[in-house]
Scaffold this motif. Structure first.
Motif, PDB file in Angstrom:
ATOM      1  N   TYR A  95       4.478   8.872   5.886  1.00  0.00           N
ATOM      2  CA  TYR A  95       3.333   8.170   5.912  1.00  0.00           C
ATOM      3  C   TYR A  95       2.434   8.624   7.259  1.00  0.00           C
ATOM      4  O   TYR A  95       1.368   8.513   7.256  1.00  0.00           O
ATOM      5  N   SER A 146      -4.004   3.552   1.975  1.00  0.00           N
ATOM      6  CA  SER A 146      -3.107   2.678   1.194  1.00  0.00           C
ATOM      7  C   SER A 146      -2.896   1.440   2.112  1.00  0.00           C
ATOM      8  O   SER A 146      -3.264   1.474   3.301  1.00  0.00           O
ATOM      9  N   LYS A 193       0.108   0.500   3.247  1.00  0.00           N
ATOM     10  CA  LYS A 193       1.124   1.001   4.177  1.00  0.00           C
ATOM     11  C   LYS A 193       0.537   1.891   5.316  1.00  0.00           C
ATOM     12  O   LYS A 193       0.655   1.798   6.549  1.00  0.00           O
ATOM     13  N   GLU A 194      -0.313   2.864   4.827  1.00  0.00           N
ATOM     14  CA  GLU A 194      -1.194   3.364   6.027  1.00  0.00           C
ATOM     15  C   GLU A 194      -1.960   2.895   6.898  1.00  0.00           C
ATOM     16  O   GLU A 194      -2.100   2.970   7.857  1.00  0.00           O
ATOM     17  N   VAL A 249      10.604   7.608   5.673  1.00  0.00           N
ATOM     18  CA  VAL A 249       9.667   6.946   5.043  1.00  0.00           C
ATOM     19  C   VAL A 249       8.328   7.026   6.093  1.00  0.00           C
ATOM     20  O   VAL A 249       7.209   7.259   5.835  1.00  0.00           O
ATOM     21  N   ARG A 280       0.640  11.607   6.042  1.00  0.00           N
ATOM     22  CA  ARG A 280      -0.244  11.049   5.344  1.00  0.00           C
ATOM     23  C   ARG A 280      -1.590  10.582   5.786  1.00  0.00           C
ATOM     24  O   ARG A 280      -2.897  10.863   5.633  1.00  0.00           O
ATOM     25  N   LEU A 281      -1.329   9.807   7.147  1.00  0.00           N
ATOM     26  CA  LEU A 281      -2.575   9.261   7.813  1.00  0.00           C
ATOM     27  C   LEU A 281      -3.079  10.646   8.433  1.00  0.00           C
ATOM     28  O   LEU A 281      -4.350  10.622   8.378  1.00  0.00           O
ATOM     29  N   LEU A 319       0.139   0.967   9.232  1.00  0.00           N
ATOM     30  CA  LEU A 319       0.710   1.944  10.345  1.00  0.00           C
ATOM     31  C   LEU A 319      -0.322   2.245  11.259  1.00  0.00           C
ATOM     32  O   LEU A 319      -0.168   2.246  12.388  1.00  0.00           O
ATOM     33  N   TRP A 374       6.911  -2.443   7.041  1.00  0.00           N
ATOM     34  CA  TRP A 374       7.851  -2.651   6.114  1.00  0.00           C
ATOM     35  C   TRP A 374       8.626  -3.954   6.335  1.00  0.00           C
ATOM     36  O   TRP A 374       8.688  -4.281   7.674  1.00  0.00           O
TER      37      TRP A 374
END
Length: 115
Positions: free
Chosen positions: A82, A40, A42-43, A78, A85-86, A46, A68
């Motif tokens: 993330y 995504s 945001k991913e 948050v 998720r990464l 990061l 952000w």
């Protein structure tokens, strides 16, 4: 001026590499070895922050500021969500553990080639 106009400029987007992980900011492509990894926005942001500073611990606040807007609530988890998720996308499927938690400080991307 004429000599400057004759020069050809070969600008290539910089592709970031940490171990077998690569990130191309221009095309927004991420690969682990030869395998493309879908992230995504945001991913991706990061991971780019980590890959621009491999081996350096980044605090949650630094990561919030990078991915952000500055008005985002700093007390939120948050960043933790993330980063998890990464890990699920760029580490675990490949048997790696390059995204490291530094307790009480933040996170860092470790280059497995560095030991």
């Amino acid at each position: 001026l004429r000599s400057l106009s004759r020069r050809t400029v070969h600008e290539r987007p910089v592709v970031l590499h940490v171990g077998d992980l690569s990130l191309d900011p221009a095309s927004r492509a991420v690969c682990r070895g030869e395998v493309a990894v879908r992230l995504s926005a945001k991913e991706f942001a990061l991971l780019e922050a980590f890959m621009r500073r491999p081996g350096i611990v980044l605090s949650r606040l630094q990561l919030l500021e990078y991915a952000w807007d500055v008005a985002y609530e700093a007390g939120s988890n948050v960043v933790d969500v993330y980063v998890r998720r990464l890990r699920e996308k760029v580490d675990r499927p490949f048997g790696r553990s390059t995204l490291q938690t530094v307790q009480g400080v933040g996170y860092m991307l470790r280059d497995e080639d560095d030991g």
